[in-house]
Motif scaffolding. Structure first.
Motif, PDB file in Angstrom:
ATOM      1  N   VAL A   1      -7.930  -7.639   6.398  1.00  0.00           N
ATOM      2  CA  VAL A   1      -7.015  -8.177   5.385  1.00  0.00           C
ATOM      3  C   VAL A   1      -7.188  -7.443   4.054  1.00  0.00           C
ATOM      4  CG1 VAL A   1      -6.491 -10.208   3.983  1.00  0.00           C
ATOM      5  CG2 VAL A   1      -6.772 -10.436   6.453  1.00  0.00           C
ATOM      6  N   ALA A   2      -8.441  -7.181   3.668  1.00  0.00           N
ATOM      7  CA  ALA A   2      -8.693  -6.475   2.407  1.00  0.00           C
ATOM      8  C   ALA A   2      -8.083  -5.071   2.432  1.00  0.00           C
ATOM      9  CB  ALA A   2     -10.194  -6.392   2.151  1.00  0.00           C
ATOM     10  N   LEU A   3      -8.258  -4.354   3.540  1.00  0.00           N
ATOM     11  CA  LEU A   3      -7.710  -3.000   3.639  1.00  0.00           C
ATOM     12  C   LEU A   3      -6.188  -3.024   3.731  1.00  0.00           C
ATOM     13  CD1 LEU A   3     -10.256  -1.276   6.060  1.00  0.00           C
ATOM     14  CD2 LEU A   3     -10.271  -1.411   3.569  1.00  0.00           C
ATOM     15  N   ILE A   4      -5.634  -4.024   4.389  1.00  0.00           N
ATOM     16  CA  ILE A   4      -4.184  -4.158   4.463  1.00  0.00           C
ATOM     17  C   ILE A   4      -3.590  -4.373   3.082  1.00  0.00           C
ATOM     18  CG2 ILE A   4      -2.356  -5.753   5.199  1.00  0.00           C
ATOM     19  CD1 ILE A   4      -3.909  -6.043   7.849  1.00  0.00           C
ATOM     20  N   ILE A   5      -4.221  -5.211   2.279  1.00  0.00           N
ATOM     21  CA  ILE A   5      -3.741  -5.450   0.913  1.00  0.00           C
ATOM     22  C   ILE A   5      -3.770  -4.162   0.097  1.00  0.00           C
ATOM     23  CG2 ILE A   5      -4.262  -6.625  -1.260  1.00  0.00           C
ATOM     24  CD1 ILE A   5      -5.219  -9.006   0.411  1.00  0.00           C
ATOM     25  N   GLU A   6      -4.863  -3.388   0.242  1.00  0.00           N
ATOM     26  CA  GLU A   6      -4.955  -2.118  -0.494  1.00  0.00           C
ATOM     27  C   GLU A   6      -3.857  -1.151  -0.069  1.00  0.00           C
ATOM     28  OE1 GLU A   6      -5.884   1.899  -1.608  1.00  0.00           O
ATOM     29  OE2 GLU A   6      -5.698   1.133   0.453  1.00  0.00           O
ATOM     30  N   ARG A   7      -3.615  -1.064   1.240  1.00  0.00           N
ATOM     31  CA  ARG A   7      -2.584  -0.151   1.739  1.00  0.00           C
ATOM     32  C   ARG A   7      -1.181  -0.609   1.334  1.00  0.00           C
ATOM     33  NH1 ARG A   7      -3.464   4.819   2.527  1.00  0.00           N
ATOM     34  NH2 ARG A   7      -4.549   4.215   0.626  1.00  0.00           N
ATOM     35  N   ILE A   8      -0.939  -1.906   1.313  1.00  0.00           N
ATOM     36  CA  ILE A   8       0.365  -2.409   0.879  1.00  0.00           C
ATOM     37  C   ILE A   8       0.620  -2.030  -0.578  1.00  0.00           C
ATOM     38  CG2 ILE A   8       1.659  -4.500   0.344  1.00  0.00           C
ATOM     39  CD1 ILE A   8       0.507  -5.749   2.867  1.00  0.00           C
ATOM     40  N   ARG A   9      -0.374  -2.228  -1.417  1.00  0.00           N
ATOM     41  CA  ARG A   9      -0.225  -1.853  -2.833  1.00  0.00           C
ATOM     42  C   ARG A   9       0.006  -0.357  -2.968  1.00  0.00           C
ATOM     43  NH1 ARG A   9      -5.144  -4.278  -6.145  1.00  0.00           N
ATOM     44  NH2 ARG A   9      -3.948  -3.281  -7.805  1.00  0.00           N
ATOM     45  N   PHE A  10      -0.699   0.443  -2.182  1.00  0.00           N
ATOM     46  CA  PHE A  10      -0.552   1.900  -2.224  1.00  0.00           C
ATOM     47  C   PHE A  10       0.865   2.318  -1.852  1.00  0.00           C
ATOM     48  CE2 PHE A  10      -0.643   5.890   0.222  1.00  0.00           C
ATOM     49  CZ  PHE A  10      -1.166   6.763  -0.726  1.00  0.00           C
ATOM     50  N   TRP A  11       1.379   1.805  -0.742  1.00  0.00           N
ATOM     51  CA  TRP A  11       2.704   2.222  -0.270  1.00  0.00           C
ATOM     52  C   TRP A  11       3.827   1.657  -1.123  1.00  0.00           C
ATOM     53  CZ3 TRP A  11       3.143   6.326   2.376  1.00  0.00           C
ATOM     54  CH2 TRP A  11       2.171   6.703   3.290  1.00  0.00           C
TER      55      TRP A  11
ATOM     56  N   GLY B   1       3.937   4.413  10.453  1.00  0.00           N
ATOM     57  CA  GLY B   1       5.333   4.784  10.245  1.00  0.00           C
ATOM     58  C   GLY B   1       5.596   5.267   8.833  1.00  0.00           C
ATOM     59  N   LEU B   2       5.000   4.611   7.843  1.00  0.00           N
ATOM     60  CA  LEU B   2       5.144   5.044   6.449  1.00  0.00           C
ATOM     61  C   LEU B   2       4.523   6.416   6.236  1.00  0.00           C
ATOM     62  CD1 LEU B   2       4.358   1.647   4.685  1.00  0.00           C
ATOM     63  CD2 LEU B   2       6.576   2.808   4.754  1.00  0.00           C
ATOM     64  N   TYR B   3       3.405   6.659   6.889  1.00  0.00           N
ATOM     65  CA  TYR B   3       2.756   7.972   6.794  1.00  0.00           C
ATOM     66  C   TYR B   3       3.652   9.065   7.365  1.00  0.00           C
ATOM     67  CZ  TYR B   3      -0.118  11.798   8.548  1.00  0.00           C
ATOM     68  OH  TYR B   3      -0.596  13.042   8.866  1.00  0.00           O
ATOM     69  N   GLN B   4       4.214   8.821   8.526  1.00  0.00           N
ATOM     70  CA  GLN B   4       5.087   9.822   9.134  1.00  0.00           C
ATOM     71  C   GLN B   4       6.316  10.081   8.275  1.00  0.00           C
ATOM     72  OE1 GLN B   4       5.715   8.029  12.976  1.00  0.00           O
ATOM     73  NE2 GLN B   4       3.815   8.852  13.839  1.00  0.00           N
ATOM     74  N   ARG B   5       6.848   9.035   7.687  1.00  0.00           N
ATOM     75  CA  ARG B   5       7.996   9.204   6.791  1.00  0.00           C
ATOM     76  C   ARG B   5       7.602  10.010   5.555  1.00  0.00           C
ATOM     77  NH1 ARG B   5      10.093   6.177   2.425  1.00  0.00           N
ATOM     78  NH2 ARG B   5      12.354   6.392   2.185  1.00  0.00           N
ATOM     79  N   GLN B   6       6.406   9.766   5.058  1.00  0.00           N
ATOM     80  CA  GLN B   6       5.940  10.500   3.882  1.00  0.00           C
ATOM     81  C   GLN B   6       5.751  11.978   4.195  1.00  0.00           C
ATOM     82  OE1 GLN B   6       5.757   9.085   0.983  1.00  0.00           O
ATOM     83  NE2 GLN B   6       5.030  10.841  -0.141  1.00  0.00           N
ATOM     84  N   ILE B   7       5.234  12.299   5.363  1.00  0.00           N
ATOM     85  CA  ILE B   7       5.085  13.702   5.775  1.00  0.00           C
ATOM     86  C   ILE B   7       6.445  14.380   5.831  1.00  0.00           C
ATOM     87  CG2 ILE B   7       4.411  15.210   7.675  1.00  0.00           C
ATOM     88  CD1 ILE B   7       2.073  14.134   6.068  1.00  0.00           C
ATOM     89  N   ALA B   8       7.446  13.673   6.364  1.00  0.00           N
ATOM     90  CA  ALA B   8       8.798  14.238   6.421  1.00  0.00           C
ATOM     91  C   ALA B   8       9.350  14.495   5.022  1.00  0.00           C
ATOM     92  CB  ALA B   8       9.719  13.299   7.198  1.00  0.00           C
ATOM     93  N   LEU B   9       9.087  13.580   4.077  1.00  0.00           N
ATOM     94  CA  LEU B   9       9.561  13.766   2.709  1.00  0.00           C
ATOM     95  C   LEU B   9       8.844  14.924   2.029  1.00  0.00           C
ATOM     96  CD1 LEU B   9       9.865  10.061   1.477  1.00  0.00           C
ATOM     97  CD2 LEU B   9      11.727  11.649   1.991  1.00  0.00           C
ATOM     98  N   ILE B  10       7.549  15.072   2.302  1.00  0.00           N
ATOM     99  CA  ILE B  10       6.803  16.191   1.726  1.00  0.00           C
ATOM    100  C   ILE B  10       7.398  17.513   2.195  1.00  0.00           C
ATOM    101  CG2 ILE B  10       4.580  17.403   1.832  1.00  0.00           C
ATOM    102  CD1 ILE B  10       3.215  14.665   1.771  1.00  0.00           C
TER     103      ILE B  10
END
Length: 217
Positions: free
Chosen positions: A25-35, A182-191
Protein backbone atom coordinates in the motif's frame (compact mmCIF):
# COMPACT_ATOMS: atom_id res chain seq x y z
CA UNK A 1 -15.24 -11.81 11.59
CA UNK A 2 -13.17 -9.01 13.10
CA UNK A 3 -9.56 -8.29 12.20
CA UNK A 4 -8.29 -9.74 15.46
CA UNK A 5 -10.31 -12.92 15.01
CA UNK A 6 -9.22 -13.12 11.39
CA UNK A 7 -5.57 -13.05 12.38
CA UNK A 8 -6.17 -15.62 15.09
CA UNK A 9 -7.92 -17.88 12.59
CA UNK A 10 -5.32 -17.41 9.84
CA UNK A 11 -2.34 -18.48 11.88
CA UNK A 12 1.28 -17.39 11.79
CA UNK A 13 1.41 -16.63 8.05
CA UNK A 14 -0.98 -13.71 8.56
CA UNK A 15 1.84 -11.57 9.95
CA UNK A 16 4.09 -11.65 6.87
CA UNK A 17 0.97 -11.15 4.76
CA UNK A 18 0.18 -8.07 6.84
CA UNK A 19 3.72 -6.79 6.31
CA UNK A 20 3.39 -7.34 2.56
CA UNK A 21 0.07 -5.50 2.58
CA UNK A 22 1.42 -2.47 4.43
CA UNK A 23 4.52 -2.33 2.23
CA UNK A 24 2.46 -2.75 -0.94
CA UNK A 25 0.00 0.00 0.00
CA UNK A 26 2.83 2.42 0.86
CA UNK A 27 4.58 1.80 -2.47
CA UNK A 28 1.30 2.03 -4.38
CA UNK A 29 0.62 5.44 -2.86
CA UNK A 30 4.11 6.63 -3.83
CA UNK A 31 3.68 5.38 -7.40
CA UNK A 32 0.23 6.96 -7.72
CA UNK A 33 1.61 10.33 -6.66
CA UNK A 34 4.52 9.91 -9.09
CA UNK A 35 2.34 9.09 -12.10
CA UNK A 36 -0.28 11.72 -11.29
CA UNK A 37 2.43 14.38 -11.21
CA UNK A 38 3.84 13.23 -14.55
CA UNK A 39 0.51 12.85 -16.34
CA UNK A 40 -0.74 16.17 -15.05
CA UNK A 41 2.18 18.32 -16.24
CA UNK A 42 4.56 16.56 -18.56
CA UNK A 43 2.71 16.55 -21.89
CA UNK A 44 1.89 20.25 -21.62
CA UNK A 45 5.46 21.17 -20.65
CA UNK A 46 7.03 19.12 -23.45
CA UNK A 47 4.68 20.52 -26.07
CA UNK A 48 5.50 24.06 -24.93
CA UNK A 49 9.22 23.30 -25.11
CA UNK A 50 8.95 21.86 -28.61
CA UNK A 51 6.97 24.87 -29.78
CA UNK A 52 9.53 27.27 -28.30
CA UNK A 53 12.38 25.36 -29.89
CA UNK A 54 10.53 25.25 -33.23
CA UNK A 55 10.28 29.06 -33.04
CA UNK A 56 14.05 29.29 -32.40
CA UNK A 57 13.46 30.41 -28.81
CA UNK A 58 16.20 28.19 -27.38
CA UNK A 59 16.59 30.28 -24.22
CA UNK A 60 12.88 30.01 -23.47
CA UNK A 61 12.89 26.26 -24.10
CA UNK A 62 15.87 25.69 -21.81
CA UNK A 63 14.33 27.84 -19.07
CA UNK A 64 11.07 25.89 -19.29
CA UNK A 65 12.93 22.59 -19.00
CA UNK A 66 15.03 23.71 -16.04
CA UNK A 67 11.91 24.82 -14.16
CA UNK A 68 10.41 21.37 -14.68
CA UNK A 69 13.52 19.24 -14.18
CA UNK A 70 11.57 16.90 -11.89
CA UNK A 71 9.90 15.42 -14.99
CA UNK A 72 11.62 12.54 -16.83
CA UNK A 73 11.22 14.00 -20.32
CA UNK A 74 12.51 17.37 -19.17
CA UNK A 75 15.68 15.74 -17.84
CA UNK A 76 16.09 13.80 -21.10
CA UNK A 77 15.76 16.96 -23.20
CA UNK A 78 18.15 18.88 -20.95
CA UNK A 79 20.81 16.18 -21.24
CA UNK A 80 20.89 16.71 -25.02
CA UNK A 81 20.33 20.46 -25.21
CA UNK A 82 23.03 21.28 -22.67
CA UNK A 83 25.74 19.71 -24.83
CA UNK A 84 28.29 22.10 -26.36
CA UNK A 85 27.49 22.27 -30.09
CA UNK A 86 27.03 18.53 -30.67
CA UNK A 87 26.53 17.02 -34.08
CA UNK A 88 23.20 15.23 -34.73
CA UNK A 89 24.66 11.83 -33.84
CA UNK A 90 25.97 13.06 -30.49
CA UNK A 91 22.62 14.74 -29.85
CA UNK A 92 20.76 11.49 -30.54
CA UNK A 93 23.11 9.50 -28.32
CA UNK A 94 22.57 11.96 -25.48
CA UNK A 95 18.80 11.53 -25.79
CA UNK A 96 19.09 7.75 -25.85
CA UNK A 97 21.54 7.56 -22.94
CA UNK A 98 19.43 9.75 -20.70
CA UNK A 99 16.30 7.83 -21.70
CA UNK A 100 17.97 4.62 -20.53
CA UNK A 101 18.96 6.33 -17.28
CA UNK A 102 15.31 7.24 -16.64
CA UNK A 103 14.02 3.68 -17.01
CA UNK A 104 14.84 2.63 -13.40
CA UNK A 105 12.96 5.70 -12.15
CA UNK A 106 9.90 4.80 -14.20
CA UNK A 107 10.04 1.11 -13.18
CA UNK A 108 10.78 1.80 -9.53
CA UNK A 109 9.40 -0.80 -7.07
CA UNK A 110 8.26 -3.08 -9.91
CA UNK A 111 10.48 -5.91 -8.61
CA UNK A 112 9.04 -5.51 -5.12
CA UNK A 113 5.50 -5.70 -6.49
CA UNK A 114 6.37 -8.85 -8.42
CA UNK A 115 7.93 -10.39 -5.31
CA UNK A 116 4.81 -9.72 -3.24
CA UNK A 117 2.58 -11.09 -6.01
CA UNK A 118 4.65 -14.28 -6.10
CA UNK A 119 5.13 -14.81 -2.37
CA UNK A 120 1.66 -13.91 -1.04
CA UNK A 121 -0.09 -16.96 -2.58
CA UNK A 122 2.80 -19.17 -1.47
CA UNK A 123 2.41 -17.93 2.09
CA UNK A 124 -1.30 -18.62 1.83
CA UNK A 125 -0.49 -22.14 0.64
CA UNK A 126 1.92 -22.56 3.54
CA UNK A 127 -0.87 -21.53 5.91
CA UNK A 128 -3.11 -24.12 4.25
CA UNK A 129 -0.53 -26.85 4.81
CA UNK A 130 0.03 -25.84 8.42
CA UNK A 131 -3.70 -25.72 9.06
CA UNK A 132 -4.24 -29.16 7.58
CA UNK A 133 -1.31 -30.55 9.57
CA UNK A 134 -2.87 -29.16 12.73
CA UNK A 135 -6.23 -30.67 11.77
CA UNK A 136 -4.84 -34.14 11.11
CA UNK A 137 -2.66 -33.99 14.22
CA UNK A 138 -5.71 -33.42 16.39
CA UNK A 139 -7.95 -35.85 14.53
CA UNK A 140 -9.04 -38.88 16.53
CA UNK A 141 -11.39 -41.27 14.76
CA UNK A 142 -12.57 -42.63 18.08
CA UNK A 143 -13.58 -39.21 19.28
CA UNK A 144 -15.83 -38.08 16.42
CA UNK A 145 -18.13 -35.39 17.69
CA UNK A 146 -16.10 -35.10 20.87
CA UNK A 147 -13.92 -32.34 22.29
CA UNK A 148 -11.19 -32.65 19.68
CA UNK A 149 -13.57 -31.78 16.86
CA UNK A 150 -13.05 -28.10 17.66
CA UNK A 151 -9.30 -28.47 17.02
CA UNK A 152 -9.99 -30.03 13.63
CA UNK A 153 -12.36 -27.20 12.76
CA UNK A 154 -9.78 -24.58 13.84
CA UNK A 155 -7.11 -26.18 11.63
CA UNK A 156 -9.41 -26.17 8.62
CA UNK A 157 -10.36 -22.57 9.33
CA UNK A 158 -6.68 -21.61 9.46
CA UNK A 159 -6.11 -23.30 6.11
CA UNK A 160 -8.99 -21.49 4.41
CA UNK A 161 -8.37 -18.05 5.92
CA UNK A 162 -4.65 -18.04 5.13
CA UNK A 163 -5.26 -19.16 1.55
CA UNK A 164 -7.89 -16.50 0.97
CA UNK A 165 -5.73 -13.81 2.57
CA UNK A 166 -2.72 -14.67 0.41
CA UNK A 167 -4.82 -14.54 -2.75
CA UNK A 168 -6.43 -11.23 -1.77
CA UNK A 169 -3.05 -9.58 -1.15
CA UNK A 170 -1.64 -10.92 -4.43
CA UNK A 171 -4.68 -9.88 -6.49
CA UNK A 172 -4.76 -6.39 -4.95
CA UNK A 173 -1.08 -5.74 -5.65
CA UNK A 174 -1.35 -7.30 -9.13
CA UNK A 175 -4.07 -4.87 -10.19
CA UNK A 176 -1.93 -1.85 -9.35
CA UNK A 177 1.30 -3.40 -10.65
CA UNK A 178 -0.30 -4.00 -14.05
CA UNK A 179 -1.63 -0.44 -14.07
CA UNK A 180 1.84 0.95 -13.34
CA UNK A 181 3.33 -1.31 -16.01
CA UNK A 182 0.89 0.11 -18.53
CA UNK A 183 1.80 3.67 -17.52
CA UNK A 184 5.47 2.80 -17.90
CA UNK A 185 4.97 1.43 -21.39
CA UNK A 186 3.00 4.51 -22.36
CA UNK A 187 5.75 6.72 -20.99
CA UNK A 188 8.40 4.88 -23.04
CA UNK A 189 6.29 5.46 -26.16
CA UNK A 190 6.03 9.18 -25.35
CA UNK A 191 9.78 9.43 -24.77
CA UNK A 192 10.39 7.92 -28.19
CA UNK A 193 7.80 10.16 -29.84
CA UNK A 194 8.83 13.47 -28.28
CA UNK A 195 12.52 12.60 -28.41
CA UNK A 196 12.20 11.93 -32.12
CA UNK A 197 10.50 15.28 -32.63
CA UNK A 198 13.24 17.14 -30.78
CA UNK A 199 15.95 15.28 -32.70
CA UNK A 200 14.28 16.18 -36.00
CA UNK A 201 14.10 19.87 -35.04
CA UNK A 202 17.73 19.81 -34.00
CA UNK A 203 18.85 18.21 -37.25
CA UNK A 204 17.07 20.91 -39.22
CA UNK A 205 18.76 23.65 -37.22
CA UNK A 206 22.11 21.92 -37.59
CA UNK A 207 21.74 21.56 -41.34
CA UNK A 208 20.95 25.26 -41.61
CA UNK A 209 24.35 25.87 -40.08
CA UNK A 210 23.10 27.63 -36.96
CA UNK A 211 25.76 27.45 -34.29
CA UNK A 212 23.42 28.46 -31.46
CA UNK A 213 21.16 25.51 -32.13
CA UNK A 214 21.49 23.89 -28.69
CA UNK A 215 23.37 25.17 -25.68
CA UNK A 216 22.87 28.80 -24.75
CA UNK A 217 26.08 29.00 -22.76
Amino acid sequence: MGIQNLFAAGGVVMWPLLAFSVLGVALIIERIRFWVRINKRQNRVVRDVLNLYRLDNVVGAMDKLQKNADLPLARIFLAALELEEPNPEEFRLALESESQAEIPVLKRFQNIFETIISLAPLLGLLGTVLGLIASFASLNLGDVGGSKTASVTAGISEALVSTASGLIVAIFILLFANTFRGLYQRQIALIQEYGGQLELLYRRRYERGEKTYASTR
